[in-house]
Design a protein around this motif. Structure first.
Motif, PDB file in Angstrom:
ATOM      1  N   ARG A  26      22.991  36.724  32.671  1.00 58.41           N
ATOM      2  CA  ARG A  26      23.112  37.019  34.103  1.00 58.41           C
ATOM      3  C   ARG A  26      23.620  35.824  34.913  1.00 58.41           C
ATOM      4  NH1 ARG A  26      22.192  42.166  33.534  1.00 58.41           N
ATOM      5  NH2 ARG A  26      20.078  42.971  33.357  1.00 58.41           N
ATOM      6  N   ARG A  27      23.868  34.689  34.262  1.00 60.33           N
ATOM      7  CA  ARG A  27      24.263  33.493  35.012  1.00 60.33           C
ATOM      8  C   ARG A  27      25.541  33.704  35.821  1.00 60.33           C
ATOM      9  NH1 ARG A  27      23.517  29.298  30.156  1.00 60.33           N
ATOM     10  NH2 ARG A  27      24.570  31.049  29.189  1.00 60.33           N
ATOM     11  N   LYS A  28      26.548  34.310  35.239  1.00 62.53           N
ATOM     12  CA  LYS A  28      27.802  34.524  35.966  1.00 62.53           C
ATOM     13  C   LYS A  28      27.584  35.484  37.131  1.00 62.53           C
ATOM     14  CE  LYS A  28      32.566  35.898  35.512  1.00 62.53           C
ATOM     15  NZ  LYS A  28      33.538  36.685  34.820  1.00 62.53           N
ATOM     16  N   GLU A  29      26.829  36.542  36.895  1.00 59.14           N
ATOM     17  CA  GLU A  29      26.544  37.514  37.946  1.00 59.14           C
ATOM     18  C   GLU A  29      25.811  36.857  39.120  1.00 59.14           C
ATOM     19  OE1 GLU A  29      24.109  41.719  38.558  1.00 59.14           O
ATOM     20  OE2 GLU A  29      24.326  40.912  36.541  1.00 59.14           O
ATOM     21  N   VAL A  30      24.820  36.028  38.821  1.00 61.96           N
ATOM     22  CA  VAL A  30      24.063  35.338  39.860  1.00 61.96           C
ATOM     23  C   VAL A  30      24.971  34.368  40.614  1.00 61.96           C
ATOM     24  CG1 VAL A  30      22.166  33.721  40.291  1.00 61.96           C
ATOM     25  CG2 VAL A  30      21.846  35.591  38.699  1.00 61.96           C
ATOM     26  N   SER A  31      25.782  33.612  39.888  1.00 61.04           N
ATOM     27  CA  SER A  31      26.692  32.650  40.526  1.00 61.04           C
ATOM     28  C   SER A  31      27.669  33.347  41.463  1.00 61.04           C
ATOM     29  CB  SER A  31      27.466  31.859  39.468  1.00 61.04           C
ATOM     30  OG  SER A  31      26.600  30.990  38.783  1.00 61.04           O
ATOM     31  N   GLU A  32      28.185  34.470  41.026  1.00 61.47           N
ATOM     32  CA  GLU A  32      29.119  35.212  41.882  1.00 61.47           C
ATOM     33  C   GLU A  32      28.411  35.811  43.091  1.00 61.47           C
ATOM     34  OE1 GLU A  32      31.055  37.974  39.238  1.00 61.47           O
ATOM     35  OE2 GLU A  32      32.352  36.414  38.404  1.00 61.47           O
ATOM     36  N   ALA A  33      27.221  36.330  42.897  1.00 58.81           N
ATOM     37  CA  ALA A  33      26.480  36.952  44.004  1.00 58.81           C
ATOM     38  C   ALA A  33      26.115  35.929  45.077  1.00 58.81           C
ATOM     39  CB  ALA A  33      25.223  37.648  43.481  1.00 58.81           C
TER      40      ALA A  33
END
Length: 139
Positions: A26-33
C-alpha cells in the motif's frame, strides 16, 4: 526428502513477505493519496502516535539527522507538524503533529489497514486461526 523445519519457516516467511510487500503493498497508494514520499508519511504516522525530538525520529526511522531536518521542514511547510521547545531539554525541539497532520496520519492508517479481498474472503474461523498464529509470533 522432507523439508526441514527451518526451510518450512523460511518458505512461509517468504510467502508472507510476497503477500504483504508485493501483492498488497500500500506504500505507493498512500504516497499518491497524501502526495508525499513514504518516508514523510512514516514520520507523520510516528509523530501522530507520540511527539518526539528530531534525534528520536531520525533514530526510529533509521535515517540521518540532516535528512530528517529536510523531512520535518517539508512536513512543517505543509502544515502537518510544528516544532516547540522541549519541556526539559533547552537544546532540543519537539516535533508535534497539527490537527491536519493527525488527520493525514489517520488517512494513511486507513489505507494501510484496509484488508485485501483475499483476507475478506476467509471464513471467520480461518481469521480467528490466523489471528491466533500472529499473536503467537508477536510474543
Amino acid at each position: 526428502m522432507p523439508e526441514t523445519d527451518d526451510a518450512k519457516a523460511a518458505a512461509v516467511w517468504k510467502a508472507m513477505l510476497t503477500l504483504v510487500f508485493e501483492r498488497h503493498d500500500r506504500r505507493k497508494e498512500v504516497s499518491e493519496a497524501l502526495d508525499m514520499s513514504y518516508l514523510r508519511i512514516k514520520a507523520l504516522r510516528r509523530l501522530a502516535g507520540q511527539p518526539m525530538t528530531m534525534r528520536e525520529l531520525a533514530a526510529l526511522l533509521q535515517t540521518d539527522a540532516p535528512y530528517m531536518t529536510v523531512v520535518v521542514d517539508d512536513l512543517e511547510k505543509r502544515g502537518l507538524v510544528r516544532r516547540e521547545p522541549h519541556p526539559s531539554d533547552r537544546r532540543a525541539k519537539l516535533v508535534i503533529p497539527t490537527d491536519q497532520g493527525r488527520r493525514e496520519a489517520a488517512r494513511a492508517e486507513e489505507i494501510h489497514g484496509r484488508p485485501p479481498a483475499e483476507m475478506l474472503a476467509l471464513a471467520p474461523e480461518e481469521l480467528d486461526e490466523l489471528a491466533a498464529l500472529i499473536r503467537k509470533l508477536e510474543n
